[in-house]
Scaffold this active site. Structure first.
Site, PDB file in Angstrom:
ATOM      1  N   HIS A 263      35.040  35.113  35.716  1.00 51.92           N
ATOM      2  CA  HIS A 263      36.268  34.920  34.937  1.00 51.92           C
ATOM      3  C   HIS A 263      36.201  33.598  34.166  1.00 51.92           C
ATOM      4  CE1 HIS A 263      38.003  37.298  38.456  1.00 51.92           C
ATOM      5  NE2 HIS A 263      38.332  38.040  37.425  1.00 51.92           N
TER       6      HIS A 263
ATOM      7  N   GLY B  77      34.662  41.195  30.879  1.00 59.52           N
ATOM      8  CA  GLY B  77      33.287  41.090  31.376  1.00 59.52           C
ATOM      9  C   GLY B  77      32.545  42.420  31.287  1.00 59.52           C
TER      10      GLY B  77
END
Ligand code: PAF
Length: 288
Positions: A37, A149
């Protein structure tokens, strides 16, 4: 960094930056932030003027109530990490702020992109939950750019399609998977792994390595690649939920590596569901 919990407070905080034409980046998360993250936040920091991180454990995308219950919640620590990585605003709404009483709208993408792989194994409601909450987050924050992601490769495709189909004015950036030094893809769920399961979990990365090595060794058939990857999983006593060799754009199964392919794997390791993937280029090289 400021933390806000309401939609009105997000809108207030972004009114002036938006009026000034500042570029707003959004990193949507479910919290329990890890380096994967934080890499997204750092990239947003490098590319945008204002960086918003959302932290919301979205109940509608969980097909398993116990997975939702035990999803790690670490808001204070997340706020500290997001701030250090360069976020300006943390949006951490309670569930009723996103889904108030009477909420009954769902944003759904039909077809193989949401019905295969994760959709087939977690049920179609999973991606409906993702596309509904992401649409809401885009409407609330109105970012110029949003960062996701590549570990969730299918989610990335689904969100790109959402943006295309609904003409949402946001650019989607997909960032490389961040891994532990031994290769395990970072995931908020990794904290649930016992020491033994943590070792077994490396089987996912080893399966992808075996797939890459098989192609690098000259094999082209999906069967050969699948056999090698499954053998690596079996060595770690892992029975995959799926081990799929698919077109990286459509997720349709491929019979041979005569183009770039995505090898995607999901498995339950000691009660913790993990996913990983790799993109293999037809010319032998691993592309991501
Ligand atoms: O990838 C995630 O963490 C979630 O699916 C997302 C995009 C934040 C939506 O809840």
């Amino acid at each position: 960094m400021t933390t806000v919990h309401t939609i009105a407070a997000v809108r207030d905080a972004l009114r002036e930056p938006r009026r000034q034409g500042r570029v707003i980046g959004l990193v949507p998360t479910m919290g329990a932030l890890h380096d994967g993250h934080l890499a997204l936040v750092r990239q947003a920091r490098a590319e945008c003027d204002e960086v918003v991180v959302s932290l919301f454990v979205n109940p509608t995308q969980f097909n398993d109530a116990s997975d939702l219950d035990r999803y790690p919640r670490t808001e204070e620590r997340d706020a500290q990490l997001a701030s250090e990585a360069g976020a300006n605003l943390l949006f951490a709404p309670p569930a009723h702020e996103i889904y108030p009483p009477g909420f009954s709208t769902s944003v759904q993408i039909a077809g193989p992109l949401t019905e295969s792989l994760e959709g087939a194994n977690r049920g179609p409601a999973h991606f409906h939950g993702v596309t509904t909450v992401v649409t809401k987050l885009f409407n609330i924050v109105q970012p110029d750019v949003a960062y996701f992601g590549r570990k969730d490769a299918q989610q990335g495709l689904v969100i790109r399609k959402l943006v295309r189909d609904l003409d949402l004015p946001v650019r989607i950036v997909l960032c490389p998977t961040v891994r532990e030094p031994d290769g395990l893809a970072m995931s908020s769920r990794n904290v649930h792994l016992s020491d033994g399961d943590r070792r077994r979990a490396l089987g996912l990365r080893r399966a992808l390595d075996a797939a890459e090595a098989t192609v690098a060794g000259g094999a082209r058939s999906a069967d050969a690649i699948s056999r090698a990857a499954r053998a690596a999983l079996a060595e770690c006593s892992i029975e995959p939920e799926y081990l799929a060799i698919v077109d990286p754009q459509t997720l349709a199964s491929v019979a041979a590596v005569d183009r770039d392919v995505l090898v995607a794997v999901a498995a339950d390791v000691g009660g913790t569901r993990l996913i990983d993937n790799t993109l293999i280029a037809a010319n032998n090289g691993r592309t991501g």
